[in-house]
Design a protein around this motif. Sequence first.
Motif, PDB file in Angstrom:
ATOM      1  N   VAL A 238     121.882  24.436  37.083  1.00  0.00           N
ATOM      2  CA  VAL A 238     121.261  24.962  38.297  1.00  0.00           C
ATOM      3  C   VAL A 238     119.840  24.420  38.414  1.00  0.00           C
ATOM      4  N   PHE A 239     119.510  23.920  39.599  1.00  0.00           N
ATOM      5  CA  PHE A 239     118.123  23.552  39.906  1.00  0.00           C
ATOM      6  C   PHE A 239     117.618  24.446  41.027  1.00  0.00           C
ATOM      7  N   VAL A 240     116.489  25.096  40.770  1.00  0.00           N
ATOM      8  CA  VAL A 240     115.909  26.000  41.756  1.00  0.00           C
ATOM      9  C   VAL A 240     114.775  25.257  42.466  1.00  0.00           C
ATOM     10  N   GLY A 241     115.110  24.657  43.589  1.00  0.00           N
ATOM     11  CA  GLY A 241     114.126  23.906  44.369  1.00  0.00           C
ATOM     12  C   GLY A 241     113.851  24.597  45.690  1.00  0.00           C
ATOM     13  N   ALA A 242     113.681  25.910  45.630  1.00  0.00           N
ATOM     14  CA  ALA A 242     113.593  26.723  46.843  1.00  0.00           C
ATOM     15  C   ALA A 242     112.168  26.939  47.326  1.00  0.00           C
ATOM     16  N   GLY A 243     111.244  26.016  46.971  1.00  0.00           N
ATOM     17  CA  GLY A 243     109.865  26.160  47.438  1.00  0.00           C
ATOM     18  C   GLY A 243     109.264  27.477  46.988  1.00  0.00           C
ATOM     19  N   GLY A 244     108.693  28.211  47.942  1.00  0.00           N
ATOM     20  CA  GLY A 244     108.096  29.500  47.618  1.00  0.00           C
ATOM     21  C   GLY A 244     109.096  30.519  47.108  1.00  0.00           C
ATOM     22  N   GLY A 245     110.392  30.301  47.369  1.00  0.00           N
ATOM     23  CA  GLY A 245     111.415  31.223  46.888  1.00  0.00           C
ATOM     24  C   GLY A 245     111.836  30.969  45.459  1.00  0.00           C
ATOM     25  N   ALA A 246     111.310  29.923  44.833  1.00  0.00           N
ATOM     26  CA  ALA A 246     111.752  29.564  43.478  1.00  0.00           C
ATOM     27  C   ALA A 246     111.298  30.572  42.434  1.00  0.00           C
ATOM     28  N   LEU A 247     110.090  31.120  42.588  1.00  0.00           N
ATOM     29  CA  LEU A 247     109.567  32.042  41.575  1.00  0.00           C
ATOM     30  C   LEU A 247     110.470  33.245  41.410  1.00  0.00           C
ATOM     31  N   ALA A 248     110.871  33.862  42.515  1.00  0.00           N
ATOM     32  CA  ALA A 248     111.710  35.067  42.447  1.00  0.00           C
ATOM     33  C   ALA A 248     113.045  34.760  41.778  1.00  0.00           C
ATOM     34  N   LEU A 249     113.656  33.640  42.113  1.00  0.00           N
ATOM     35  CA  LEU A 249     114.954  33.304  41.527  1.00  0.00           C
ATOM     36  C   LEU A 249     114.839  33.006  40.035  1.00  0.00           C
ATOM     37  N   LEU A 250     113.769  32.313  39.642  1.00  0.00           N
ATOM     38  CA  LEU A 250     113.575  32.044  38.214  1.00  0.00           C
ATOM     39  C   LEU A 250     113.313  33.340  37.458  1.00  0.00           C
ATOM     40  N   GLN A 251     112.613  34.272  38.092  1.00  0.00           N
ATOM     41  CA  GLN A 251     112.418  35.579  37.462  1.00  0.00           C
ATOM     42  C   GLN A 251     113.742  36.312  37.327  1.00  0.00           C
ATOM     43  N   HIS A 252     114.587  36.243  38.350  1.00  0.00           N
ATOM     44  CA  HIS A 252     115.910  36.876  38.293  1.00  0.00           C
ATOM     45  C   HIS A 252     116.769  36.275  37.181  1.00  0.00           C
ATOM     46  N   SER A 253     116.559  34.993  36.900  1.00  0.00           N
ATOM     47  CA  SER A 253     117.393  34.311  35.908  1.00  0.00           C
ATOM     48  C   SER A 253     117.203  34.877  34.507  1.00  0.00           C
ATOM     49  N   GLY A 254     116.033  35.460  34.257  1.00  0.00           N
ATOM     50  CA  GLY A 254     115.763  36.049  32.951  1.00  0.00           C
ATOM     51  C   GLY A 254     115.348  35.062  31.872  1.00  0.00           C
ATOM     52  N   ILE A 255     115.132  33.799  32.223  1.00  0.00           N
ATOM     53  CA  ILE A 255     114.734  32.841  31.178  1.00  0.00           C
ATOM     54  C   ILE A 255     113.311  33.157  30.705  1.00  0.00           C
ATOM     55  N   PRO A 256     113.064  33.131  29.425  1.00  0.00           N
ATOM     56  CA  PRO A 256     111.735  33.497  28.918  1.00  0.00           C
ATOM     57  C   PRO A 256     110.643  32.518  29.355  1.00  0.00           C
ATOM     58  N   GLU A 257     111.034  31.303  29.690  1.00  0.00           N
ATOM     59  CA  GLU A 257     110.034  30.279  30.057  1.00  0.00           C
ATOM     60  C   GLU A 257     109.251  30.627  31.319  1.00  0.00           C
ATOM     61  N   ILE A 258     109.773  31.553  32.151  1.00  0.00           N
ATOM     62  CA  ILE A 258     109.080  31.898  33.394  1.00  0.00           C
ATOM     63  C   ILE A 258     108.041  32.998  33.178  1.00  0.00           C
ATOM     64  N   LYS A 259     108.047  33.595  31.993  1.00  0.00           N
ATOM     65  CA  LYS A 259     107.103  34.694  31.732  1.00  0.00           C
ATOM     66  C   LYS A 259     105.654  34.197  31.803  1.00  0.00           C
TER      67      LYS A 259
END
Length: 492
Positions: A238-259
């Motif tokens: 999955v690539f999240v290239g949703a511009g301003g919407g990318a942060l929320a989706l990466l947070q939803h993903s639960g990956i620790p790298e977004i913390k």
Amino acid sequence: MHSEETVDVVLIGGGIMSATLGSLLSRLQPDWSIRVYERLGEVAQESSNAWNNAGTGHAALCELNYMPEGKDGTVDPAKAVSINEQFQISRQYWAHLVSTGALPSPNRFINSTPHMTFVHGAKNIEYLRKRVAALDGQPLFPDLEYTERHEQIAEWTPLLAKKRNPKQKVAATRIAAGTDVDFGALTRFLFDDLKSRGGEVVTDTQVTWLKRQNDGAWKLKLRRLVGNTPDEVRARFVFVGAGGGALALLQHSGIPEIKGFGGFPISGQFLRTTNPKLVAQHQAKVYGKAAVGAPPMSVPHLDTRVVDGETALLFGPYAGFTPKFLKRSTWFDLPFSVRAHNLGVMLQVAFRNFDLVKYLVGELMATREKKLDALREFMPTAKREDWELITAGQRVQVMKRDGDKGGVLQFGTEVITGADGTIAGLLGASPGASTAAPIMLDVLQRCFPDRFAGWEPKLREMIPSYGTKLSDDPKAAAASLAETARVLQLQA
């Protein structure tokens, strides 16, 4: 579609980043299934849209914020050279696609437009002299012209000099071989090519949730906006290239790298004119210096724009603030992005960037007449009736942890990848679109390390300078600039 369906690659967001990644993957791994999900009815409607960005073809030829003056008075060209290197990768890739028929006539998305800088006042003129000296001999900045003469500036672009006080001290630089890029058109063409190669582009569909499954694949929940019906799909990558919407989706993903990551939204406006008499007198992108406390994306510029074959002039941007992360989203984007792991970072950024906050408040309070005054610093003859105010795209600048500093506001882009390489996303803004190809190559290298070596021969075929630095080899730089100019029908 049913819930058990699994595709190899899902690209979230119909912008230039997803389009570029899809284009690359369809060539490097043609046996993979690729699907794009875009929540709006068409692709390239947010930051990739031509009227939502400056379309400069950011090569650092004119953007002064890429070469700030140090506290000791020196001017370092390193960042400008690096950005130009990245742009050359994009330019070579576009040239390859044009030469193979994957993209249509290049003048439908890229056109020659001189890149200029323009400053006034003794301090700014001294800075510009230092910048010219620092770039002297750089292979990717050939034929850089400098002048302090009003007559020469009038010859380059009449609107800057017409009715200007002849006693005002001014200076300008010019590189005739600059470009204007319609990233909206380029995005659409890249997606058309992806579809011709078996990829799918699904619009009016929002990805609302994603979670990694035990087998390593990702389960995505979708909402079809026509009929408001839910759906699901599984993806191996999955690539999240949703511009301003990318942060929320990466947070939803639960990956620790977004913390620790947050987003600071900055809105903007431009003044635009299509008056043929004005357009005919200004064929250039002219950048000035940003106001004290202003974000780099707010560097004032008077630009020639070619969009859908029509030429216009654009001036701005005038920065502002809204809690939205996209032009078409909700006022709750910013508050809903706050988490326990990024609250401290966001508070520290707010505390340390008081000048920015003060600047944004001033911009929000600015009247139409004050906006015109800013334009008149570039174009003394500007008249209110010739210009309309349009809303630019939203930019969400990256807030992140930075060692002892705590929280910092970062201007630029940030690639986030999961540890297992099955998910990646992009946060941030400028120079963004212009450097989409090298950014997506970085994603591929980080997420597919076991496959990347096998892809490199194909990459070198598509991007001849891949793995080298043109700035270290004047002959190679000159050859690359000449060849891409020939294929893309640009001024060499």
